[in-house]
Design a protein around this motif. Structure first.
Motif, PDB file in Angstrom:
ATOM      1  N   SER A   1       0.847  -1.037   0.056  1.00 23.25           N
ATOM      2  CA  SER A   1       0.134   0.033  -0.037  1.00 23.25           C
ATOM      3  C   SER A   1       0.850   1.154  -0.072  1.00 23.25           C
ATOM      4  O   SER A   1       0.490   2.280  -0.720  1.00 23.25           O
ATOM      5  CB  SER A   1      -0.925   0.199   1.180  1.00 23.25           C
ATOM      6  OG  SER A   1      -0.089   0.077   2.338  1.00 23.25           O
ATOM      7  N   THR A   2       1.874   1.256   0.718  1.00 20.15           N
ATOM      8  CA  THR A   2       2.908   2.353   0.847  1.00 20.15           C
ATOM      9  C   THR A   2       3.519   2.647  -0.699  1.00 20.15           C
ATOM     10  O   THR A   2       3.909   3.709  -0.954  1.00 20.15           O
ATOM     11  CB  THR A   2       4.066   2.304   1.671  1.00 20.15           C
ATOM     12  OG1 THR A   2       4.800   0.883   1.486  1.00 20.15           O
ATOM     13  CG2 THR A   2       3.270   2.082   3.334  1.00 20.15           C
ATOM     14  N   HIS A   3       3.569   1.585  -1.564  1.00 17.63           N
ATOM     15  CA  HIS A   3       4.282   1.796  -2.796  1.00 17.63           C
ATOM     16  C   HIS A   3       3.274   2.424  -3.571  1.00 17.63           C
ATOM     17  O   HIS A   3       3.207   3.352  -4.348  1.00 17.63           O
ATOM     18  CB  HIS A   3       4.596   0.457  -3.443  1.00 17.63           C
ATOM     19  CG  HIS A   3       5.261   0.448  -4.651  1.00 17.63           C
ATOM     20  ND1 HIS A   3       5.429  -0.478  -5.500  1.00 17.63           N
ATOM     21  CD2 HIS A   3       5.640   1.518  -5.617  1.00 17.63           C
ATOM     22  CE1 HIS A   3       6.174  -0.434  -6.776  1.00 17.63           C
ATOM     23  NE2 HIS A   3       6.300   1.011  -6.655  1.00 17.63           N
TER      24      HIS A   3
ATOM     25  N   VAL B   1      16.950   7.522   3.138  1.00 13.04           N
ATOM     26  CA  VAL B   1      15.968   7.830   2.392  1.00 13.04           C
ATOM     27  C   VAL B   1      15.220   8.981   2.712  1.00 13.04           C
ATOM     28  O   VAL B   1      15.503   9.667   3.831  1.00 13.04           O
ATOM     29  CB  VAL B   1      14.749   6.463   2.263  1.00 13.04           C
ATOM     30  CG1 VAL B   1      15.087   5.500   1.352  1.00 13.04           C
ATOM     31  CG2 VAL B   1      14.181   6.232   3.498  1.00 13.04           C
ATOM     32  N   ASP B   2      14.594   9.602   1.602  1.00 14.63           N
ATOM     33  CA  ASP B   2      14.023  11.167   1.974  1.00 14.63           C
ATOM     34  C   ASP B   2      12.485  11.117   2.310  1.00 14.63           C
ATOM     35  O   ASP B   2      12.257  12.068   3.349  1.00 14.63           O
ATOM     36  CB  ASP B   2      14.277  11.949   0.562  1.00 14.63           C
ATOM     37  CG  ASP B   2      15.586  11.878   0.303  1.00 14.63           C
ATOM     38  OD1 ASP B   2      16.349  12.760   1.006  1.00 14.63           O
ATOM     39  OD2 ASP B   2      15.678  11.675  -1.023  1.00 14.63           O
ATOM     40  N   MET B   3      11.873  10.062   2.145  1.00 18.91           N
ATOM     41  CA  MET B   3      10.434  10.328   2.574  1.00 18.91           C
ATOM     42  C   MET B   3       9.797   8.945   2.533  1.00 18.91           C
ATOM     43  O   MET B   3      10.485   7.871   2.074  1.00 18.91           O
ATOM     44  CB  MET B   3       9.564  11.336   1.806  1.00 18.91           C
ATOM     45  CG  MET B   3       9.463  10.812   0.327  1.00 18.91           C
ATOM     46  SD  MET B   3       8.042  11.897  -0.664  1.00 18.91           S
ATOM     47  CE  MET B   3       6.566  11.075   0.079  1.00 18.91           C
ATOM     48  N   PHE B   4       8.821   8.780   3.384  1.00 18.34           N
ATOM     49  CA  PHE B   4       7.910   7.394   3.289  1.00 18.34           C
ATOM     50  C   PHE B   4       6.226   7.886   3.646  1.00 18.34           C
ATOM     51  O   PHE B   4       6.270   8.952   4.227  1.00 18.34           O
ATOM     52  CB  PHE B   4       8.357   6.612   4.737  1.00 18.34           C
ATOM     53  CG  PHE B   4       7.987   5.331   4.659  1.00 18.34           C
ATOM     54  CD1 PHE B   4       7.545   4.623   3.675  1.00 18.34           C
ATOM     55  CD2 PHE B   4       7.319   4.951   5.987  1.00 18.34           C
ATOM     56  CE1 PHE B   4       6.944   3.250   3.854  1.00 18.34           C
ATOM     57  CE2 PHE B   4       6.944   3.621   6.280  1.00 18.34           C
ATOM     58  CZ  PHE B   4       6.799   2.770   5.009  1.00 18.34           C
ATOM     59  N   ILE B   5       5.580   7.224   2.823  1.00 17.31           N
ATOM     60  CA  ILE B   5       4.134   7.305   3.255  1.00 17.31           C
ATOM     61  C   ILE B   5       3.636   5.988   3.943  1.00 17.31           C
ATOM     62  O   ILE B   5       3.644   4.862   3.369  1.00 17.31           O
ATOM     63  CB  ILE B   5       3.316   7.580   1.899  1.00 17.31           C
ATOM     64  CG1 ILE B   5       3.847   8.741   1.144  1.00 17.31           C
ATOM     65  CG2 ILE B   5       2.011   7.455   2.164  1.00 17.31           C
ATOM     66  CD1 ILE B   5       3.201   8.983  -0.342  1.00 17.31           C
TER      67      ILE B   5
END
Length: 322
Positions: free
Chosen positions: A162-164, A198-202
């Motif tokens: 889902s994050t992808h 890494v720069d960001m993540f959801i």
């Protein structure tokens, strides 16, 4: 003639003696399959619901964890069980909505091979960066990403997770290109985000809320139309300038196809009652979840609608299972 009548009566009586009526449901423990690892937010909410449901339905509900393939392993097992109400599943968006467009060999049809009973809980997503990141807002991130396409990275819990998928929607609506870095789960992704790799993540709220409150991560946006009570300073998607980036981890209760209607009705009543209980509402809120029940028809319609919404996003991004 009289002899035939007597033989018929005796034969009918014999049939009744060897064909007892179905026992009232439920007369033994019920299994709730959770297709995720024990100890995580989804598991905590499932166990909370199971305990409250059991009180209402009059039987113990045992949680059984069967993780694997983003939830497909556990729910596939549910679809193969007997449709008698003694095997239920907690199904997520990944297995019912995303997987049909990602997995080349789906083990079941999410619309045909399950009995959709009720929605259970939704958990909004947060766009997060390291607390020391130069990005103080979504606008900062987008400006930098547009200046230098594919320089900045976006982590995910794995290809097709889902994050992808939500990350692909974020990039499409923002008009940017980020470099995708898949991990084997959300935990290692969060670890590398905190470490600056890494720069960001959801991520879903339960996975990162404590780290935001602890000052280790910074939330730039919640993928919802309303601000979170637990994180009231985090702007909504519309406030951040991306009103179409709306997404939540949605979970519901399912059973094998062909579940008798009277059994389904008892289960739905138990789910509805449990989700209204103050202790369940409180426990869900602690995990970042918002409980909400529905009718079986409404739940199935939601899955179909979400497939129609996310299918084009997944296809446009070229997301396929490894």
């Amino acid at each position: 003639m009289m002899m035939r009548l007597m033989m018929y009566v005796l034969w009918t009586a014999a049939l009744l003696m060897v064909s007892p009526a179905r026992a009232a449901y439920p007369d033994r423990p019920i299994v709730l399959v959770v297709p995720f690892a024990a100890g995580g937010p989804a598991d905590v909410m499932a166990r909370t619901l199971a305990k409250s449901m059991g009180t209402r339905i009059g039987q113990t509900i045992v949680v059984e964890n069967r993780p694997g393939a983003g939830g497909l392993v556990g729910i596939a097992g549910v679809t193969r069980a007997t449709a008698d109400g003694y095997t239920l599943g907690m199904a997520g968006t990944g297995a019912l909505v995303y997987a049909p467009f990602i997995s080349p060999k789906m083990p079941f049809d999410p619309l045909k091979d399950v009995t959709h009973l009720s929605t259970m809980v939704s958990t909004p997503n947060l766009v997060v960066v390291n607390a020391s990141s130069p990005f103080k807002s979504v606008a900062d991130l987008l400006a930098a990403a547009k200046r230098e396409p594919e320089r900045f990275t976006v982590a995910s819990a794995g290809v097709g997770s889902s994050t992808h998928v939500v990350g692909a929607l974020f990039q499409r609506e923002a008009g940017i290109r980020l470099r995708h870095v898949p991990y084997k789960g959300g935990a290692p992704a969060v670890q590398d985000l905190m470490g600056g790799q890494v720069d960001m993540f959801i991520a879903e709220v339960p996975a990162v809320a404590h780290l935001i409150k602890g000052g280790k991560l910074r939330a730039l946006m919640v993928t919802d139309t309303k601000r979170l009570a637990a994180l009231p300073d985090v702007p909504t998607a519309a406030e951040a300038g991306l009103p179409k980036v709306l997404a939540a981890g949605a979970y519901g209760i399912v059973a094998p196809r062909g579940l008798p209607e009277d059994v389904a009705r008892k289960i739905v009543d138990a789910v509805t009652g449990a989700l209204r209980a103050p202790d369940v509402v409180e426990k869900f809120a602690e995990q970042g979840g918002i409980g909400q029940s529905s009718t079986p028809d409404a739940y199935r319609a939601l899955i179909k609608s979400e497939q129609g919404r996310w299918g084009p996003v997944i296809k446009a991004a070229g997301i396929t299972a490894e």
